[in-house]
Design a protein around this motif. Structure first.
Motif, PDB file in Angstrom:
ATOM      1  N   UNK A 110       0.830  -1.203   0.000  1.00 27.21           N
ATOM      2  CA  UNK A 110       0.000   0.000   0.000  1.00 27.21           C
ATOM      3  C   UNK A 110       0.867   1.256   0.000  1.00 27.21           C
ATOM      4  N   UNK A 111       1.919   1.230   0.821  1.00 26.97           N
ATOM      5  CA  UNK A 111       2.842   2.368   0.877  1.00 26.97           C
ATOM      6  C   UNK A 111       3.488   2.611  -0.486  1.00 26.97           C
ATOM      7  N   UNK A 112       3.951   1.568  -1.144  1.00 28.73           N
ATOM      8  CA  UNK A 112       4.604   1.697  -2.449  1.00 28.73           C
ATOM      9  C   UNK A 112       3.651   2.290  -3.490  1.00 28.73           C
ATOM     10  N   UNK A 113       2.375   1.865  -3.466  1.00 31.77           N
ATOM     11  CA  UNK A 113       1.394   2.398  -4.404  1.00 31.77           C
ATOM     12  C   UNK A 113       1.146   3.890  -4.165  1.00 31.77           C
ATOM     13  N   UNK A 114       0.987   4.257  -2.893  1.00 32.06           N
ATOM     14  CA  UNK A 114       0.761   5.662  -2.556  1.00 32.06           C
ATOM     15  C   UNK A 114       1.976   6.510  -2.943  1.00 32.06           C
ATOM     16  N   UNK A 115       3.163   6.013  -2.648  1.00 33.86           N
ATOM     17  CA  UNK A 115       4.385   6.755  -2.965  1.00 33.86           C
ATOM     18  C   UNK A 115       4.515   6.974  -4.472  1.00 33.86           C
ATOM     19  N   UNK A 117       2.087   7.076  -6.642  1.00 37.01           N
ATOM     20  CA  UNK A 117       1.076   8.033  -7.058  1.00 37.01           C
ATOM     21  C   UNK A 117       1.512   9.468  -6.741  1.00 37.01           C
ATOM     22  N   UNK A 118       2.035   9.704  -5.540  1.00 35.05           N
ATOM     23  CA  UNK A 118       2.464  11.046  -5.163  1.00 35.05           C
ATOM     24  C   UNK A 118       3.652  11.512  -5.993  1.00 35.05           C
ATOM     25  N   UNK A 119       4.570  10.615  -6.322  1.00 33.43           N
ATOM     26  CA  UNK A 119       5.723  10.988  -7.153  1.00 33.43           C
ATOM     27  C   UNK A 119       5.280  11.378  -8.565  1.00 33.43           C
ATOM     28  N   UNK A 121       2.329  12.509  -9.380  1.00 29.52           N
ATOM     29  CA  UNK A 121       1.586  13.753  -9.246  1.00 29.52           C
ATOM     30  C   UNK A 121       2.526  14.943  -9.150  1.00 29.52           C
ATOM     31  N   UNK A 122       3.594  14.813  -8.377  1.00 32.81           N
ATOM     32  CA  UNK A 122       4.539  15.919  -8.238  1.00 32.81           C
ATOM     33  C   UNK A 122       5.344  16.156  -9.503  1.00 32.81           C
ATOM     34  N   UNK A 123       5.640  15.082 -10.250  1.00 33.56           N
ATOM     35  CA  UNK A 123       6.402  15.257 -11.495  1.00 33.56           C
ATOM     36  C   UNK A 123       5.546  15.948 -12.554  1.00 33.56           C
ATOM     37  N   UNK A 124       4.251  15.700 -12.555  1.00 33.64           N
ATOM     38  CA  UNK A 124       3.362  16.359 -13.507  1.00 33.64           C
ATOM     39  C   UNK A 124       3.215  17.835 -13.160  1.00 33.64           C
ATOM     40  N   UNK A 125       3.113  18.147 -11.889  1.00 31.37           N
ATOM     41  CA  UNK A 125       2.926  19.546 -11.486  1.00 31.37           C
ATOM     42  C   UNK A 125       4.206  20.355 -11.671  1.00 31.37           C
ATOM     43  N   UNK A 126       5.372  19.712 -11.728  1.00 27.98           N
ATOM     44  CA  UNK A 126       6.640  20.426 -11.926  1.00 27.98           C
ATOM     45  C   UNK A 126       6.888  20.783 -13.379  1.00 27.98           C
ATOM     46  N   UNK A 127       6.124  20.192 -14.290  1.00 25.53           N
ATOM     47  CA  UNK A 127       6.330  20.490 -15.720  1.00 25.53           C
ATOM     48  C   UNK A 127       5.844  21.820 -16.049  1.00 25.53           C
TER      49      UNK A 127
END
Length: 127
Positions: A110-115, A117-119, A121-127
């Motif tokens: 579960x932790x790996x899936x959440x991590x 997803x957040x990574x 999400x952050x890579x998309x917002x940094x573009x």
């Protein structure tokens, strides 16, 4: 009464003569060999940049603000001093690693899936 007569030919002005515009030539033309030599000389004469005072910029690290209660910050600072860790970031990272090592298989998945997803999400917002 005398009639006024206007002589229009005296009022007309003769046009000014137009002088020939001479074509300008550049003082210097582009020479690739000369430019290459000049670039090499400039590169060799380049002085080291002066170091600016203040906090140095770290290369690939990116930071984000996290709001914590004062009580939690005091705990982090106490751990940092007790374990002789250099920074708060390293203290929190080490504490998280210890928690991750104690997770069971389902929690870890579960932790790996959440991590992931957040990574993403952050890579998309940094573009």
């Amino acid at each position: 009464m005398a009639k006024f007569e206007f002589n229009k030919s005296t009022k007309k002005k003769a046009p000014k003569p137009i002088t020939e515009t001479k074509i300008s030539k550049p003082k210097e033309t582009y020479d690739p060999a000369k430019m290459t030599k000049q670039v090499e000389e400039d590169y060799q004469q380049e002085q080291p940049k002066k170091k600016h005072p203040g906090r140095p910029k770290s290369g690939r690290k990116s930071y984000q603000t996290v709001r914590l209660q004062k009580r939690t910050v005091l705990k982090i600072n106490a751990l940092e001093n007790a374990l002789s860790i250099s920074t708060q970031d390293a203290t929190v990272d080490q504490a998280i690693e210890r928690v991750l090592n104690s997770l069971n298989a389902d929690e870890k998945r579960s932790y790996d899936l959440w991590l992931e997803m957040f990574e993403k999400k952050s890579s998309i917002s940094n573009l």
